[in-house]
Motif scaffolding. Structure first.
Motif, short mmCIF file in Angstrom:
data_model
loop_
_atom_site.label_atom_id
_atom_site.label_comp_id
_atom_site.label_asym_id
_atom_site.label_seq_id
_atom_site.Cartn_x
_atom_site.Cartn_y
_atom_site.Cartn_z
N GLN A 74 45.36 29.98 35.76
CA GLN A 74 45.33 28.97 34.70
C GLN A 74 46.57 29.06 33.81
OE1 GLN A 74 43.41 26.54 35.62
NE2 GLN A 74 42.29 26.39 33.72
N LEU A 75 47.11 30.27 33.64
CA LEU A 75 48.36 30.40 32.88
C LEU A 75 49.50 29.68 33.59
CD1 LEU A 75 48.40 34.07 31.59
CD2 LEU A 75 48.18 31.99 30.25
N GLU A 87 45.74 28.88 23.40
CA GLU A 87 45.06 29.06 24.69
C GLU A 87 45.78 30.08 25.55
OE1 GLU A 87 43.61 26.52 28.61
OE2 GLU A 87 44.57 25.46 26.95
N VAL A 88 47.11 30.03 25.56
CA VAL A 88 47.88 31.00 26.35
C VAL A 88 47.64 32.41 25.82
CG1 VAL A 88 50.23 31.80 26.85
CG2 VAL A 88 49.66 29.39 27.11
N SER A 136 37.49 41.13 38.25
CA SER A 136 38.75 40.97 38.98
C SER A 136 39.03 39.50 39.28
CB SER A 136 38.71 41.76 40.29
OG SER A 136 38.53 43.12 40.06
N ALA A 137 38.00 38.80 39.75
CA ALA A 137 38.16 37.38 40.05
C ALA A 137 38.45 36.58 38.78
CB ALA A 137 36.90 36.84 40.73
N ALA A 138 37.80 36.91 37.68
CA ALA A 138 38.03 36.20 36.42
C ALA A 138 39.46 36.44 35.91
CB ALA A 138 37.01 36.62 35.37
N ALA A 139 39.96 37.65 36.06
CA ALA A 139 41.34 37.93 35.65
C ALA A 139 42.31 37.13 36.51
CB ALA A 139 41.63 39.42 35.74
N GLY A 140 42.06 37.08 37.81
CA GLY A 140 42.91 36.28 38.70
C GLY A 140 42.86 34.80 38.35
N TYR A 141 41.67 34.29 38.06
CA TYR A 141 41.52 32.89 37.69
C TYR A 141 42.29 32.58 36.41
CZ TYR A 141 39.58 28.79 35.47
OH TYR A 141 39.46 27.61 34.81
N ASN A 142 42.17 33.43 35.41
CA ASN A 142 42.89 33.20 34.15
C ASN A 142 44.39 33.26 34.35
OD1 ASN A 142 41.08 32.65 31.89
ND2 ASN A 142 40.16 34.60 32.47
N PHE A 143 44.84 34.11 35.26
CA PHE A 143 46.27 34.17 35.57
C PHE A 143 46.73 32.86 36.21
CE2 PHE A 143 49.83 35.15 38.41
CZ PHE A 143 50.74 35.59 37.48
#
Length: 183
Positions: free
Chosen positions: A70-71, A10-11, A61-68
């Motif tokens: 979540q990491l 997942e990471v 941009s928002a999706a990249a921030g969200y995934n960050f």
């Protein structure tokens, strides 16, 4: 597959999704091309000229921030306790992963639809074929849209892992008990 391997997978998927989402955002946001229309009059093509591309930049941009974000959860969430708050967090994570994957896919598909109008034009609306004049701009946007679809597929796989994490908390005995045996 063990839990540690699933978490590592997942990471890796989230990091890959972040990289592809940032690449998509950069390809679209920094893509410009200027052409001379008449004598000294210049026309500049940017992502701001097409509303769907603007939305694509915001969503990726928002999706990249969200995934960050979540990491960051991987270092703070407890692993062994499946009661109470962990279950709630797992459900929230699953639902947000679903929303993120669908939002990226939807924004990318809307941008593809708008890009097709830029490629083919529309005689009934008297819209010209923009890609005949701004070829490099259109090729770069096309590459960004391809990256957007790769990112949405990566996010869909992450969402599948989130679904597994949620549904493994429920007892299989409870799921298999459909009716009572007393007659």
């Amino acid at each position: 597959m063990n839990k540690l391997g699933l978490a590592r997978g997942e990471v890796h998927l989230r990091v890959s999704a972040i990289l592809v989402l940032v690449l998509t955002t950069c390809l679209v946001a920094f893509d410009t091309q200027t052409k001379v229309v008449f004598l000294s009059i210049e026309k500049k093509a940017t992502y701001k000229d097409l509303g769907a591309l603007k939305i694509l930049v915001y969503v990726t941009s928002a999706a990249a921030g969200y995934n960050f974000l979540q990491l960051c959860k991987h270092s703070t969430w407890p692993r062994k306790n499946f009661q109470g708050s962990y279950m709630c967090k797992a459900w929230i994570s699953f639902l947000l992963d679903q929303m993120g994957a669908y939002m990226v896919f939807g924004a990318n598909t809307a941008a593809v639809g708008a890009a097709m109008l830029a490629i083919t034009g529309s005689e009934s609306f008297q819209w010209i074929k923009v890609c005949d004049r701004f070829t490099r701009f259109c090729v770069q946007v096309g590459g960004a849209l391809l990256c957007g679809y790769v990112a949405s597929m990566l996010m869909a796989i992450v969402s599948t892992i989130s679904a597994y994490n949620v549904f493994r908390m429920y007892s299989p005995k409870w799921l298999l008990r459909l009716k009572t045996t007393s007659m």
